[in-house]
Write a protein that holds these residues in place. Structure first.
Motif, PDB file in Angstrom:
ATOM      1  N   SER A 208       0.824  -1.215   0.000  1.00 49.44           N
ATOM      2  CA  SER A 208       0.000   0.000   0.000  1.00 49.44           C
ATOM      3  C   SER A 208       0.854   1.260   0.000  1.00 49.44           C
ATOM      4  CB  SER A 208      -0.926   0.004   1.225  1.00 49.44           C
ATOM      5  OG  SER A 208      -0.162  -0.002   2.420  1.00 49.44           O
ATOM      6  N   ALA A 226     -13.920   7.259   5.011  1.00 46.79           N
ATOM      7  CA  ALA A 226     -13.589   6.746   6.336  1.00 46.79           C
ATOM      8  C   ALA A 226     -13.427   5.228   6.354  1.00 46.79           C
ATOM      9  CB  ALA A 226     -14.661   7.158   7.335  1.00 46.79           C
ATOM     10  N   THR A 228     -11.544   3.427   4.461  1.00 48.14           N
ATOM     11  CA  THR A 228     -10.218   2.988   4.038  1.00 48.14           C
ATOM     12  C   THR A 228      -9.150   3.824   4.739  1.00 48.14           C
ATOM     13  OG1 THR A 228      -8.723   2.674   2.142  1.00 48.14           O
ATOM     14  CG2 THR A 228     -10.261   4.525   2.033  1.00 48.14           C
ATOM     15  N   THR A 229      -7.982   3.240   4.899  1.00 47.98           N
ATOM     16  CA  THR A 229      -6.859   3.987   5.482  1.00 47.98           C
ATOM     17  C   THR A 229      -5.993   4.609   4.390  1.00 47.98           C
ATOM     18  OG1 THR A 229      -5.495   1.978   5.521  1.00 47.98           O
ATOM     19  CG2 THR A 229      -6.763   2.500   7.509  1.00 47.98           C
ATOM     20  N   GLY A 258      -8.179  11.928   5.315  1.00 49.56           N
ATOM     21  CA  GLY A 258      -7.927  10.918   4.282  1.00 49.56           C
ATOM     22  C   GLY A 258      -8.189  11.415   2.885  1.00 49.56           C
TER      23      GLY A 258
END
Length: 300
Positions: A208, A226, A228-229, A258
């Motif tokens: 990632s 929100a 997903t990081t 994010g």
């Protein structure tokens, strides 16, 4: 209903040593506007489907150029630009139209064009404007790109291998495009579907690191971001009648931790009031952290 249909397709293997020139298209199947035979050819299935629907529904179908080549190496710039410009000239001559349906492959690469389909669709969109429905049939071995998604309303791929459903998918494409023209259907991406797509996309790579997600802007986008990081770019959607509401929705989403920026195409290139500069300025003003965020425009 007035329909324009054409085809330009080949599957490019960039590692193959033999370039794909004009002769390769003429050998496989090249037909100038209005010269396609009665029988269906492989990549002209949308043309054939539109032709059949016209017989029962009374459509006015304008048939543009059809050109296809066997899978081979990179298409020469001269071949691509020659055939592309011929197809676009056919489209301009057919205007005004209600919808455009194309036979493409989805993995065509030419010298100077890593995404031939994205380039072609963007040019078609710039000609017909935001109000015309644009759709294409693709091979399942396509490279689905942001440029293709930004310029097309509908993209339908074959589902079978061997490709026994080419005509079935072409009818599906033509019928869905017609339904959208008539206001009977409207593509909708829900927040739950966007979250599922984000989760799948996040898991595709081996790491990632240095990875951003580009997610279509939907209602309740804050919930999608929100989920997903990974850093998230908002992909602007279709031209909205209420541009102020669209900007407000983007602004709320961009204030979510994010969210790092916008990638926008038709929604800024074809604003309802035709003031592109003002629309871009408004979009830039939505970015709350200019040192960390960005706005990029796609399409031409």
């Amino acid at each position: 209903m007035r329909v324009f249909t054409a085809a330009l397709a080949t599957e490019t293997n960039t590692f193959a040593p033999m370039p794909t020139g004009l002769a390769a298209f003429r050998d496989r199947g090249y037909y100038p506007a209005g010269k396609h035979p009665e029988a269906m050819s492989f990549f002209a299935a949308p043309l054939f489907a539109a032709r059949q629907r016209a017989k029962t529904l009374g459509w006015d179908v304008v048939e543009g150029m059809v050109a296809a080549a066997q899978p081979s190496g990179t298409t020469t710039r001269f071949a691509y630009e020659t055939l592309r410009d011929e197809l676009l000239a056919d489209l301009r001559a057919a205007l005004p139209v209600d919808m455009v349906v194309l036979g493409l492959h989805g993995a065509m690469v030419a010298d100077g064009y890593d995404d031939c389909e994205g380039d072609l669709l963007a040019r078609i969109r710039s000609i017909v404007g935001p109000g015309v429905v644009v759709g294409a049939e693709l091979d399942p071995h396509n490279h689905l790109t942001p440029a293709m998604l930004a310029s097309a309303d509908l993209l339908v791929a074959f589902k079978e291998y061997p490709h026994t459903d080419v005509l079935e998918r072409a009818y599906e494409l033509v019928d869905l495009c017609a339904a959208q023209v008539e206001g009977r259907v409207r593509p909708v991406l829900t927040p739950d579907a966007a979250m599922r797509a984000s989760a799948i996309a996040a898991a595709l790579g081996t790491t990632s690191a240095y990875t951003w997600l580009k997610v279509p802007a939907v209602e309740d986008m804050e919930r999608v971001i929100a989920a997903t990081t990974l850093p998230t770019l908002l992909l602007g959607g279709e031209v909205a009648a209420d541009q102020a509401a669209t900007f407000a929705r983007w602004g709320r989403a961009l204030r979510t931790p994010g969210a790092i920026g916008l990638v926008v195409g038709r929604s800024l290139l074809f604003p309802p009031d035709d003031d592109v500069a003002a629309a871009v300025d408004t979009a830039v003003g939505l970015i709350p952290r200019p040192d960390r965020a960005s706005v990029a425009a796609s399409g031409s």
